[in-house]
Design a protein around this motif. Structure first.
Motif, PDB file in Angstrom:
ATOM      1  N   THR A   1     -14.499   5.953   2.778  1.00 33.17           N
ATOM      2  CA  THR A   1     -15.092   5.633   1.484  1.00 33.17           C
ATOM      3  C   THR A   1     -14.133   4.729   0.716  1.00 33.17           C
ATOM      4  O   THR A   1     -12.915   4.784   0.925  1.00 33.17           O
ATOM      5  CB  THR A   1     -15.372   6.899   0.657  1.00 33.17           C
ATOM      6  N   VAL A   2     -14.700   3.893  -0.151  1.00 35.80           N
ATOM      7  CA  VAL A   2     -13.906   2.932  -0.921  1.00 35.80           C
ATOM      8  C   VAL A   2     -14.236   3.093  -2.395  1.00 35.80           C
ATOM      9  O   VAL A   2     -15.403   3.250  -2.766  1.00 35.80           O
ATOM     10  CB  VAL A   2     -14.205   1.485  -0.487  1.00 35.80           C
ATOM     11  N   ARG A   3     -13.196   3.058  -3.217  1.00 38.12           N
ATOM     12  CA  ARG A   3     -13.414   3.084  -4.658  1.00 38.12           C
ATOM     13  C   ARG A   3     -12.333   2.242  -5.329  1.00 38.12           C
ATOM     14  O   ARG A   3     -11.343   1.865  -4.703  1.00 38.12           O
ATOM     15  CB  ARG A   3     -13.365   4.521  -5.184  1.00 38.12           C
TER      16      ARG A   3
ATOM     17  N   LEU B   1      -7.416  -0.846  -4.880  1.00 37.22           N
ATOM     18  CA  LEU B   1      -8.488  -0.490  -3.967  1.00 37.22           C
ATOM     19  C   LEU B   1      -8.051   0.785  -3.248  1.00 37.22           C
ATOM     20  O   LEU B   1      -6.958   0.835  -2.685  1.00 37.22           O
ATOM     21  CB  LEU B   1      -8.732  -1.604  -2.959  1.00 37.22           C
ATOM     22  N   VAL B   2      -8.888   1.793  -3.274  1.00 29.54           N
ATOM     23  CA  VAL B   2      -8.533   3.097  -2.715  1.00 29.54           C
ATOM     24  C   VAL B   2      -9.479   3.425  -1.560  1.00 29.54           C
ATOM     25  O   VAL B   2     -10.701   3.385  -1.714  1.00 29.54           O
ATOM     26  CB  VAL B   2      -8.606   4.200  -3.786  1.00 29.54           C
TER      27      VAL B   2
ATOM     28  N   ALA C   1       0.832  -1.202   0.000  1.00 34.81           N
ATOM     29  CA  ALA C   1       0.000   0.000   0.000  1.00 34.81           C
ATOM     30  C   ALA C   1       0.864   1.249   0.000  1.00 34.81           C
ATOM     31  O   ALA C   1       1.997   1.253   0.497  1.00 34.81           O
ATOM     32  CB  ALA C   1      -0.927   0.009   1.214  1.00 34.81           C
ATOM     33  N   VAL C   2       0.301   2.305  -0.556  1.00 34.65           N
ATOM     34  CA  VAL C   2       0.876   3.652  -0.477  1.00 34.65           C
ATOM     35  C   VAL C   2      -0.150   4.526   0.223  1.00 34.65           C
ATOM     36  O   VAL C   2      -1.328   4.535  -0.144  1.00 34.65           O
ATOM     37  CB  VAL C   2       1.194   4.220  -1.868  1.00 34.65           C
ATOM     38  N   GLU C   3       0.294   5.241   1.264  1.00 37.93           N
ATOM     39  CA  GLU C   3      -0.580   6.117   2.027  1.00 37.93           C
ATOM     40  C   GLU C   3      -0.157   7.569   1.822  1.00 37.93           C
ATOM     41  O   GLU C   3       1.016   7.905   1.953  1.00 37.93           O
ATOM     42  CB  GLU C   3      -0.507   5.789   3.520  1.00 37.93           C
TER      43      GLU C   3
ATOM     44  N   SER D   1      -5.434   5.751   1.077  1.00 36.11           N
ATOM     45  CA  SER D   1      -4.529   4.614   0.926  1.00 36.11           C
ATOM     46  C   SER D   1      -4.839   3.884  -0.368  1.00 36.11           C
ATOM     47  O   SER D   1      -6.006   3.617  -0.669  1.00 36.11           O
ATOM     48  CB  SER D   1      -4.677   3.639   2.104  1.00 36.11           C
ATOM     49  N   TRP D   2      -3.789   3.570  -1.121  1.00 36.04           N
ATOM     50  CA  TRP D   2      -3.916   2.805  -2.361  1.00 36.04           C
ATOM     51  C   TRP D   2      -3.387   1.395  -2.103  1.00 36.04           C
ATOM     52  O   TRP D   2      -2.187   1.208  -1.876  1.00 36.04           O
ATOM     53  CB  TRP D   2      -3.128   3.469  -3.481  1.00 36.04           C
TER      54      TRP D   2
END
Length: 261
Positions: free
Chosen positions: A195-197, A218-219, A154-156, A236-237
């Motif tokens: 929220t999730v996208r 997933l973001v 993940a990248v935050e 977060s990605w």
């Protein structure tokens, strides 16, 4: 180079492709599915289309169709120029307020964090509003890459209210941030709106995660507060090939909807 693992020699009609009402590509797909689930560890290369066609006495078009469906289902993954491999099992990502470090340790994995950036900048208007800041008022911007057992997951990219966490850049930001907030500021994040996208990876995020540009992500955007005071606006990605989201749904109706089914 990993050794190609060949499914066990057919020992029954369930391990053979035969003439009948079930299409041959569907029969082969189920044979391969059983091999993936029972015999092949994640990351194992499977035999080539030619080898599978010869082994099961079917056309390469039949093999290609069976493999393509398993790729769609996420059981196999293709690597250009290298072949087809069993996919890495996705980690279940449940939606609750827990630090990445604690979550990975709970799974028996070794977490690691790389600090990529921390500085004071003016956040975008949406973030300023979420944190209760005046327009163009600076906030701390924090960018980190998270790993588990050495694999980037993940990248935050987060923003933090400067009055809630003064001196944030001086902390050890390669450890659990939530532990640092509790230890240094007596802040315990107890509420969040998330929220999730889904999103295709841009070049920079793909580079950081070791994937290809355009791969699925997933973001998660989370605005977190402590005792009703907003502290964090973080996005977060997460790698889409490593995570799946699990939610528990109860048949309840918000009060404002009147309670009717």
């Amino acid at each position: 180079m990993p050794q190609t693992v060949t499914p066990a020699t057919p020992a029954s009609t369930t391990d053979r492709v035969v003439d009948g009402p079930t299409p041959k590509h569907a029969q082969l797909r189920e044979i391969l599915r059983r091999a993936i689930e029972r015999e092949l560890p994640p990351g194992s290369p499977i035999p080539s289309e030619r080898d599978l066609a010869e082994r099961y006495q079917v056309s390469r078009l039949t093999v290609r169709s069976a493999i393509g469906k398993l790729v769609e289902e996420g059981l196999l993954t293709r690597a250009r120029g290298k072949g087809t491999f069993t996919a890495t099992r996705r980690m279940e990502l449940q939606l609750y307020l827990m630090s990445f470090t604690d979550d990975m340790r709970r799974r028996g994995l070794t977490p690691a964090t790389e600090l990529l950036h921390c500085g004071s900048e003016a956040p975008p208007p949406e973030t300023a509003g979420a944190l209760g800041l005046a327009p163009r008022q600076p906030a701390y911007r924090l960018v980190r890459r998270r790993r588990a057992d050495g694999v980037p997951l993940a990248v935050e990219r987060g923003w933090y209210h400067p009055r809630r966490v003064p001196g944030l850049p001086d902390l050890d930001l390669t450890s659990s941030l939530y532990d640092q907030l509790a230890q240094h500021y007596d802040l315990r994040l107890d509420h969040a709106r998330q929220t999730v996208r889904s999103e295709a990876a841009d070049r920079e995020t793909a580079r950081l995660l070791g994937i290809r540009a355009g791969d699925p992500l997933l973001v998660f955007r989370r605005v977190s507060s402590a005792s009703g005071v907003p502290v964090e606006d973080m996005t977060s990605w997460y790698r889409g090939d490593r995570y799946e989201v699990t939610m528990q749904l109860d048949r309840t109706v918000p009060a404002e909807h009147g309670g009717n089914p």
